[in-house]
Structures are given as C-alpha cells and as structure tokens.
Design a protein around this motif. Structure first.
Motif: not given
Length: 292
Positions: A108-117, A155-171
């Motif tokens: 979702a983040l990658g698509i939104l950034l691409a549309v804006g760019i 914020i702990s548990g699932l979300m920190p791991k998901a955000l790290i995955s987001t950081y890698l996958s949006f690019f």
C-alpha cells in the motif's frame, strides 16, 4: 509431453544432485577434525569408512548432512503437533503473520508513493532520492532502533516485526510502480488527451492497467524480502516463537541441525508466497486479456 518434462526437469535435477554431492563432501571435510581429535584423545584408530560415517551422524556438527536436515524437518513438521512450540509449522505461522501484514503495508505504501511521484514533479525530485537512500541503511542496524522506539510508546508483539517488513518491502513496489505508471507511450497519452480524458480516467484506464506486469514483478520481490524482514525483526526482540526465534535458539545452544531446518522452512515459505503471487499475476493478466 515427456520430452518437455525431460527438458525442464532434467537440468534442475542435475543441479540438485550436484549440490547434494558438494554438500556431503563439505560435511565430511568440515566435521572430520572433531572426529580425528576425539579418536586421538581416546587413543583409537579411525578408518576412513568410520570417519565418513561419523561425520554424517554428529549430534552438533559444524555442517549437518542433508539427511540430518531432512530428518529434522520431517520430525518437526509431521511428528509434532501444529500447536507445539517444537513444530516448525507453528513457528512458520508466527513469522507468516508478520510477513503478510508487513507485505500488505509495504504494498500500500509503495503504490501510494509511486502515484504521488508520477503525478507530482516536486515529489519526484524530492522524495525519490530519499526512498533510494533509505535502502542503504542495513536492516540489522535499524531493526533494534525500530523495536526500541515502538516499545517506548507501548507497541510490541506483531506490529514491530510487520513494520520492519514494511520498511524492506515498500521499496521494490514503489520503484516498480513508478516504472509501470510511466510505461504508457507518448502516443497513448496523446490519444487520451484527444478524448479529453480527465486525469483520473487516464490513471484508471491507461496508467493502472499498464503497470500491472511491473506491479506483480515487484510484488514477487517484496513478498520474499518481507519474510526476511519478519525474521530479522524476531532476532533483537528475544522472541520465543517464529523462525527467527528458532534460528536464535539454535545458535545459542549450538544446534546447527535446527538452524538449517529453520532456514529450509523459511526458503520453502518464501517459495510458496512467491508462487501465490505468480498465480495471482497470471490470473489478473488473463482477466485483462494480456499475455503474461
């Protein structure tokens, strides 16, 4: 039909066979010093046959043999209950949940950034260099920082791991979608202007369909790297579940067979996720009337 299968399968089987032979040779080479030292301390003679057999049956080898890894995978997937914390299926499920959530956020983040760019020249010139620069930071350095900051705000548990995955996958999604949204030729854009099409119509009827091959190619990379992010995110958290936790526990106790089995489970999980994206790719392009 048989000839086609032979042409496709035979090269793959040959490569796998060569890798297995090289693996067994490396197993003997790397595990032999321990066996020689043990025999020397015991004052016993060790034949070549016994040496080879012992190197492939060590409890904590430097490099486990393929059959040891296969036996461990079988034991921890088939012989253990799925809910057991000794089950690789259980740990894979924990990692998969963070992977899919991070992949969803990253897409979702990658698509939104691409549309804006694509639609804003200022974002193109100011944001794109930062997106590229963000990937120069080693994930092993930034992951503990993300976890510490999120834990500080509760914020702990699932979300920190998901955000790290987001950081890698949006690019890859952002870069691929920028290329895809810009893929229509000038003559196609001129034709849309001739029809007096609104910017939204140009996007949905031309740019978006044209970007689909680029999007799914990027998603294959993103879903695999999202899994890597989820595993890396489990390492600094001291997690007790997940493939990353399995790797960490194996490293603490010198259980190399456990480490290798977790690595193969991660590879299999990545292959399944990429295959699912590939199937979705073919279905979408077939629905659009585009040959994949």
């Amino acid at each position: 039909m048989g000839g086609v299968l032979r042409e496709r399968c035979l090269p793959v089987l040959c490569v796998i066979a060569a890798l297995l032979v090289a693996w067994y040779v490396a197993t003997v080479f790397l595990n032999a010093p321990f066996e020689r030292d043990s025999a020397a301390r015991a004052g016993a003679a060790l034949s070549t046959r016994d040496l080879v057999a012992n190197t492939m049956a060590q409890e904590r080898p430097v490099l486990p043999a393929p059959h040891q890894v296969a036996a461990e995978i079988w034991d921890t997937t088939v012989n253990k209950a799925v809910t057991s914390k000794r089950s690789l299926v259980y740990h894979a499920g924990v990692t998969l949940s963070a992977t899919l959530l991070g992949f969803l956020f990253g897409t979702a983040l990658g698509i939104l950034l691409a549309v804006g760019i694509v639609h804003n020249r200022a974002m193109d010139r100011s944001l794109m260099p930062w997106i590229i620069a963000s990937q120069t930071i080693p994930i092993l350095a930034i992951a503990p920082m993300i976890i510490v900051v999120l834990n500080a705000v509760g914020i702990s548990g699932l979300m920190p791991k998901a955000l790290i995955s987001t950081y890698l996958s949006f690019f890859p999604v952002a870069v691929g979608m920028v290329k895809g949204l810009r893929s229509p030729e000038a003559i196609q854009l001129d034709l849309m202007r001739t029809y007096n099409a609104a910017p939204a119509e140009v996007f949905w009827k031309l740019r978006w369909p044209s970007s689909m091959p680029y999007l799914f190619a990027s998603l294959k990379v993103a879903v695999a790297i999202s899994l890597v992010g989820a595993i890396v995110g489990e390492l600094p958290t001291g997690a007790v579940a997940g493939l990353g936790a399995r790797l960490l526990a194996g490293s603490y106790y010198g259980q190399t067979v456990q480490i290798w089995s977790a690595l193969f489970m991660a590879a299999a999980l990545a292959a399944v996720l990429v295959a699912i994206v590939g199937i979705a790719h073919r279905l979408v392009l077939k629905r659009m009337g585009i040959a994949p």
